[in-house]
Write an enzyme that holds these catalytic residues in place. Structure first.
Site, short mmCIF file in Angstrom:
data_model
loop_
_atom_site.label_atom_id
_atom_site.label_comp_id
_atom_site.label_asym_id
_atom_site.label_seq_id
_atom_site.Cartn_x
_atom_site.Cartn_y
_atom_site.Cartn_z
N LYS A 159 17.09 -14.93 7.27
CA LYS A 159 16.55 -15.32 8.58
C LYS A 159 17.48 -14.88 9.70
CE LYS A 159 14.88 -19.32 11.21
NZ LYS A 159 14.49 -20.75 11.18
N HIS A 186 -12.06 8.53 -19.50
CA HIS A 186 -12.49 7.84 -18.29
C HIS A 186 -12.73 6.35 -18.54
CE1 HIS A 186 -12.51 11.70 -16.43
NE2 HIS A 186 -13.54 12.14 -17.15
#
Length: 511
Positions: A137, A274
């Site tokens: 922070k 696929h």
């Protein structure tokens, strides 16, 4: 009060002493706790105890040591705020300019087979995340390091001046990702132990395995992540023995192949194209199984993915080498097999331990602005009581083939139809908008071999037209969920054509 101060408190001691030595050489005063302090002292370096800063002892076996205003005041004070700095001076609190913290090994603890709940709870870090978040922070004034891999870069920057604003911000961002990941693992652990499958907020965390060259198409970016502590077979844990780097589509297809081959206990081979299986075979040996998988669709397997659930031997490797494949997946490869297959420089060889996860897992599917979460489809014929709905009973071989078809069709995109015979698939119809269309595709692929074969369907038949199509091709047994209001029409059609039909009362939609 003007000397720079660094607070070091790490569970992972990798690179610690070299980092500490470099900080001292840069004029930092070191403050540390417990085992970190001992490691620094054993290296012959000067370090203060956190208790010297807080004027308060570590208590409760170290559970409380850094949760103190002398620590968090030194981290959270804004250097450009006169009131903050005045308060620090009045209270005799020195600023802390650099923090290096990594956390109790919660992830490693819960991964142990014999872990107890008490052990897990004791390895939930409280002070560490608090210090990290406070430092992050205050990144404008405090450099915060959570990853030992960043030590060298931080030291190099400090030796040439100061860490830039952007560098501090990037380090802070990494901290917030790290603590979010840590908290997500704790949340996940407690969701498991309290049996909350779908809590009010769904928290999942994944760790990056690699950046990918591109996504599904070249204009899309992509990366590959792994779930923390996943204990089943996973491409994220695969050992690549040969070939090019995996692509996004490679990973998708390889995962589809892996999912199918995990269905089988006997020697099995699965070919995928696929994301749909195009050939599946089982046999007494891997060589036999692969031969059947190849024969199931020798056209589609070209350029595909093959997954095998036994060690690849020289004989099987020689057959695999005959055609172009993208990937071969197996639990292991004999040296003779490797010698053959590595002659193909681009063929990716992946070693994966073939095991299902120990607990039920979730399947996550993203939608625009949301997430769908469901249990993975683990349903098998062992979970159901089969019902033969027709006059004709399936033969022993037909039952075996019906089981294979059912194991495969759950992995085929809906609407799905699988044709199988003699322990191998012969045709797969995937992703069609109607079931008859899927059946026609599968039967066309099977050709004359459909005579005497079985048909597996992922969902029920609302009309008898699929049965009629199957009968025309010579199919002798069908497995499907049943449950349509018009089941009797399909049963009657089967009886007319002498087809055995089995109901599972379980469907396998795959959207």
């Amino acid at each position: 009060m003007n000397k720079k101060r660094a607070l070091l408190s790490v569970s992972n001691k990798q690179g610690l002493t070299a980092f500490a030595k470099s900080l001292i050489e840069l004029g930092y005063e070191l403050v540390s706790t417990g085992g970190t302090k001992r490691a620094i002292e054993e290296a012959g370096l000067a370090v203060k105890s956190i208790s010297e800063i807080t004027d308060f002892p570590e208590i409760m076996g170290g559970r409380v040591k850094t949760l103190h205003p002398s620590v968090h005041g030194g981290l959270l004070a804004k250097r450009g705020n006169e009131d903050h700095m005045k308060q620090l001076a009045e209270l005799g609190i020195a600023t802390i300019d650099l923090v290096a913290v990594n956390l109790y090994p919660f992830k490693e603890t819960i991964a142990k087979e014999d872990v107890t709940e008490a052990d897990a709870i004791e390895n939930i870090d409280i002070g560490g995340p608090t210090m990290l978040r406070a430092a992050a922070k205050s990144f404008e004034d405090v450099a915060v390091v959570v990853d030992p891999a960043d030590y060298d870069e931080v030291i190099a920057s400090l030796q040439t001046g100061e860490l830039s604003f952007d560098a501090r911000k990037q380090l802070a961002a990494k901290v917030f990702r790290h603590t979010a990941n840590y908290d997500a693992m704790i949340a996940g652990y407690f969701a498991d132990v309290t049996e909350e499958s779908y809590p009010e907020t769904y928290t999942a965390t994944y760790e990056k395995v690699q950046s990918l060259r591109y996504g599904e198409n070249p204009h899309q970016t992509a990366a590959f992540y792994k779930k923390a502590n996943y204990d089943g077979a996973s491409l994220a844990d695969a050992r690549q023995l040969n070939g090019k780097e995996l692509s996004y589509n490679n990973i998708q297809d390889a995962n589809a192949a892996l999912d199918v081959v995990l269905e089988f206990q006997e020697p099995a081979a699965v070919a995928v194209k696929h994301m749909n299986p195009c050939g599946v075979g089982t046999g007494k040996s891997l060589f036999e199984a692969y031969g059947k998988a190849y024969a199931g669709d020798p056209v589609s397997i070209f350029g595909g993915i093959v997954a095998l659930n036994r060690e690849v031997d020289e004989q099987t490797a020689a057959k695999l080498k005959e055609i172009f494949l993208e990937i071969v997946i197996a639990p292991s490869f004999s040296q003779e097999a490797l010698d053959l297959l590595t002659q193909k420089k681009n063929l990716r060889l992946l070693e994966i331990e073939m095991k299902k996860p120990g607990v039920q897992t979730h399947k996550l599917t993203s939608v625009s602005g949301g997430l769908l979460v469901q249990d993975t489809d683990e349903g098998s014929l062992e979970d159901v009581e089969l019902e033969v709905a027709t006059d004709r009973q399936p033969t022993e071989q037909e039952l075996k083939d019906l089981a294979l078809g059912w194991q495969v069709v759950k992995h085929v995109k809906s609407n799905a139809i699988v044709i199988a015979k003699s322990d191998q698939t012969l045709g797969v119809g995937a992703g069609q908008m109607n079931r008859v269309g899927a059946a026609k595709i599968a039967l066309e692929q099977a050709g004359a071999q459909a005579e005497g074969a079985i048909m597996a369907s992922d969902a029920f038949f609302p009309m008898p037209d699929t049965v009629e199509t199957a009968a025309h091709a010579g199919v002798k047994a069908i497995i499907q969920p049943g449950g349509s209001k018009r089941d009797q029409d399909s049963i009657d059609a089967c009886n007319k054509h002498g087809i055995a039909m089995v109901f599972t009362k379980m469907r396998h939609f795959k959207h």
